[in-house]
Design an enzyme around this catalytic site. Structure first.
Site, PDB file in Angstrom:
ATOM      1  N   GLN A  26      -1.931   2.563  10.016  1.00 23.62           N
ATOM      2  CA  GLN A  26      -0.645   2.687   9.323  1.00 23.62           C
ATOM      3  C   GLN A  26       0.389   3.413  10.196  1.00 23.62           C
ATOM      4  OE1 GLN A  26      -3.622   3.231   7.857  1.00 23.62           O
ATOM      5  NE2 GLN A  26      -3.572   2.867   5.639  1.00 23.62           N
ATOM      6  N   ASP A  85      -2.296  11.017  -2.188  1.00 22.90           N
ATOM      7  CA  ASP A  85      -2.687   9.975  -3.137  1.00 22.90           C
ATOM      8  C   ASP A  85      -3.082  10.561  -4.488  1.00 22.90           C
ATOM      9  OD1 ASP A  85      -3.272   8.882  -0.251  1.00 22.90           O
ATOM     10  OD2 ASP A  85      -2.972   7.152  -1.574  1.00 22.90           O
ATOM     11  N   ARG A 128       0.864  -1.185   0.000  1.00 22.97           N
ATOM     12  CA  ARG A 128       0.000   0.000   0.000  1.00 22.97           C
ATOM     13  C   ARG A 128       0.897   1.229   0.000  1.00 22.97           C
ATOM     14  NH1 ARG A 128       2.445   2.049   3.835  1.00 22.97           N
ATOM     15  NH2 ARG A 128       0.988   3.762   3.619  1.00 22.97           N
ATOM     16  N   GLY A 129       0.252   2.367  -0.214  1.00 25.89           N
ATOM     17  CA  GLY A 129       1.021   3.603  -0.357  1.00 25.89           C
ATOM     18  C   GLY A 129       1.021   3.986  -1.826  1.00 25.89           C
ATOM     19  N   ALA A 130       0.610   5.218  -2.133  1.00 26.05           N
ATOM     20  CA  ALA A 130       0.394   5.571  -3.540  1.00 26.05           C
ATOM     21  C   ALA A 130       1.566   5.220  -4.457  1.00 26.05           C
ATOM     22  CB  ALA A 130       0.040   7.066  -3.622  1.00 26.05           C
ATOM     23  N   ARG A 151      -7.559  -0.249  -6.811  1.00 21.62           N
ATOM     24  CA  ARG A 151      -7.867   0.818  -5.838  1.00 21.62           C
ATOM     25  C   ARG A 151      -8.069   2.104  -6.646  1.00 21.62           C
ATOM     26  NH1 ARG A 151      -4.078   1.417  -0.737  1.00 21.62           N
ATOM     27  NH2 ARG A 151      -5.980   2.301   0.166  1.00 21.62           N
ATOM     28  N   ASN A 154      -5.796  12.405   0.476  1.00 21.79           N
ATOM     29  CA  ASN A 154      -4.864  11.657   1.306  1.00 21.79           C
ATOM     30  C   ASN A 154      -5.668  10.848   2.316  1.00 21.79           C
ATOM     31  OD1 ASN A 154      -2.036  11.081   1.855  1.00 21.79           O
ATOM     32  ND2 ASN A 154      -2.385  12.056   3.826  1.00 21.79           N
ATOM     33  N   LYS A 155      -4.947  10.095   3.141  1.00 27.46           N
ATOM     34  CA  LYS A 155      -5.588   9.223   4.116  1.00 27.46           C
ATOM     35  C   LYS A 155      -6.661   9.942   4.936  1.00 27.46           C
ATOM     36  CE  LYS A 155      -5.068   5.858   4.338  1.00 27.46           C
ATOM     37  NZ  LYS A 155      -5.975   5.081   3.469  1.00 27.46           N
TER      38      LYS A 155
HETATM   39  C1  LIG Z   1       3.566   7.959   0.181  1.00 25.99           C
HETATM   40  S1  LIG Z   1       2.131   7.048   0.518  1.00 25.99           S
HETATM   41  C2  LIG Z   1       0.866   8.119   0.086  1.00 25.99           C
HETATM   42  C3  LIG Z   1      -0.439   7.800   0.783  1.00 25.99           C
HETATM   43  O1  LIG Z   1      -0.891   6.435   0.633  1.00 25.99           O
HETATM   44  C4  LIG Z   1      -1.502   6.016   1.875  1.00 25.99           C
HETATM   45  O2  LIG Z   1      -2.739   5.373   1.715  1.00 25.99           O
HETATM   46  P1  LIG Z   1      -2.835   3.747   1.902  1.00 25.99           P
HETATM   47  O3  LIG Z   1      -2.051   3.387   3.119  1.00 25.99           O
HETATM   48  O4  LIG Z   1      -4.329   3.489   2.042  1.00 25.99           O
HETATM   49  O5  LIG Z   1      -2.284   3.171   0.620  1.00 25.99           O
HETATM   50  C5  LIG Z   1      -1.707   7.306   2.619  1.00 25.99           C
HETATM   51  O6  LIG Z   1      -2.820   8.023   2.133  1.00 25.99           O
HETATM   52  C6  LIG Z   1      -0.416   7.998   2.274  1.00 25.99           C
HETATM   53  O7  LIG Z   1      -0.380   9.338   2.657  1.00 25.99           O
END
Ligand SMILES: CSC[C@H]1O[C@H](OP(=O)(O)O)[C@H](O)[C@@H]1O
Length: 353
Positions: free
Chosen positions: A203, A244, A57-59, A100, A254-255
């Protein structure tokens, strides 16, 4: 900020993505920090499922994983014609893209892979692998550049608050917002680091404070609900988050929880920094109103490790992103440059369109 102030290699202890030549090994982020195990994906559909399930996960990281997923899909084709390969690979790329909806990095990476095919010859498999490697190496270089650029905005003696996980686990390494924090600590600008737990997937509690602990960076975990109170105490001067999807006017997805951090930061005179590579910038989306916000299974709120923790019959709504209006953002830090007080004109000046 001088580049030699940072020993980048010391942050390479965590790598979420490993290409083996015939499989993509993903560090399973669903079971960190207490279990460190990799899941091997041998098809693009397995990569798509790993993205959907948050194994990775993570953009930026999901864009990189999707790029390698296309390479895996190519392994199964016989044709030497890149146009025919592109036709046969398109359904797999669509399934990767559907894993996603909010992070633009997924679509961006797949567009890069389509471009590699369009410019390839009979060596299209090698061209796809070169492109996936380039996407990964460019992301790492971008994070290191953003770390320096973002840290330079932070005065010595500052405290910072970060949300979710934006470190090596979410990228090709070093991190976006966490890269700024790493650089700011290395350059003796940041003295206090706070991380929100980031419910419901935690996270922050499971990943960010673990990553920072591996660096020897002392981070203090807080409940999401404690963020405004923390800002009121005057211990933080910046909120630093990832993204994101950043729109043409600077609105940023974002989250979930980021939006209310920005509101509280504005109220308390705390500055707000978004850190993201240009692969997260979507100049084709005019404003945050047009961003699809991913909603995940209510079970992520109603249960913990499969055990229900809320009374039967209770419903839950689980949007996992929100949109912070550009007016609440003081700086957007990218590897192409920093946009201060972002709006459509400032974004166009750096990204065109
Ligand atoms: C550098 S990660 C960017 C972004 O992705 C995360 O979402 P997820 O954990 O659901 O994939 C989060 O929004 C981060 O800030």
């Amino acid at each position: 900020m001088k580049d030699n102030a940072i020993d980048y290699d010391r942050y390479d202890h965590v790598r979420p993505i490993r290409w083996t030549g015939d499989a993509l090994e993903l560090l399973d982020q669903r079971v960190l920090p207490f279990t460190v195990v990799h899941e091997a994906c041998r098809s693009s559909d397995e990569v798509a499922e790993a993205i959907r399930a948050l194994t990775v996960r993570g953009a930026p990281a999901i864009g990189i994983a999707a790029a390698w997923g296309v390479v895996l899909a190519g392994h199964g084709l016989e044709t030497g014609d890149p146009a025919e390969a592109a036709r046969q690979l398109e359904p797999a790329m669509q399934r990767l893209n559907a894993a996603r909806p909010t992070a633009v990095n997924l679509a961006w990476a797949l567009a890069r892979m389509r471009g590699a095919l369009a410019n390839a010859g009979a060596d299209w498999r090698e061209a796809l692998e070169r492109e996936a490697r380039a996407i990964e190496s460019e992301d790492l270089a971008a994070n290191r550049a953003m770390g320096r650029a973002g840290a330079a905005l932070i005065d010595a003696g500052s405290g910072v608050l970060t949300h979710c996980n934006t470190g090596s686990l979410a990228t090709a390494g070093f991190g976006t917002a966490l890269g700024v924090i790493r650089a700011g600590v290395a350059d003796n600008r940041i003295e206090r680091v706070f991380a929100t737990e980031t419910r419901p997937w935690n996270q922050g509690a499971r990943l960010t404070v673990w990553e920072l602990g591996q660096d020897g960076i002392d981070a203090t975990l807080i409940a999401d609900a404690a963020a405004s109170h923390l800002m009121k105490t005057g211990q933080v001067q910046w909120v630093i988050v990832g993204a994101d999807r950043i729109c043409a006017n600077g609105d940023t997805a974002n989250k979930i929880g980021t939006y209310q951090l920005a509101i509280a930061a504005k109220h308390h005179g705390v500055k707000f920094m978004v850190v993201a590579p240009s692969s997260t910038v979507d100049m084709g989306t005019a404003s945050g109103d047009a961003i699809e916000i991913e909603e995940r299974d209510a079970a992520e709120l109603l249960a913990f490790r499969g055990k229900r923790v809320v009374a039967e019959g209770v419903r839950a709504w689980n949007p996992v992103f929100d949109v912070t209006p550009h007016a609440l953002i003081d700086a957007i830090v990218t590897e192409r440059g920093v946009v201060l007080r972002p709006d459509a004109d400032a974004m166009r000046a750096l990204f065109g369109g």
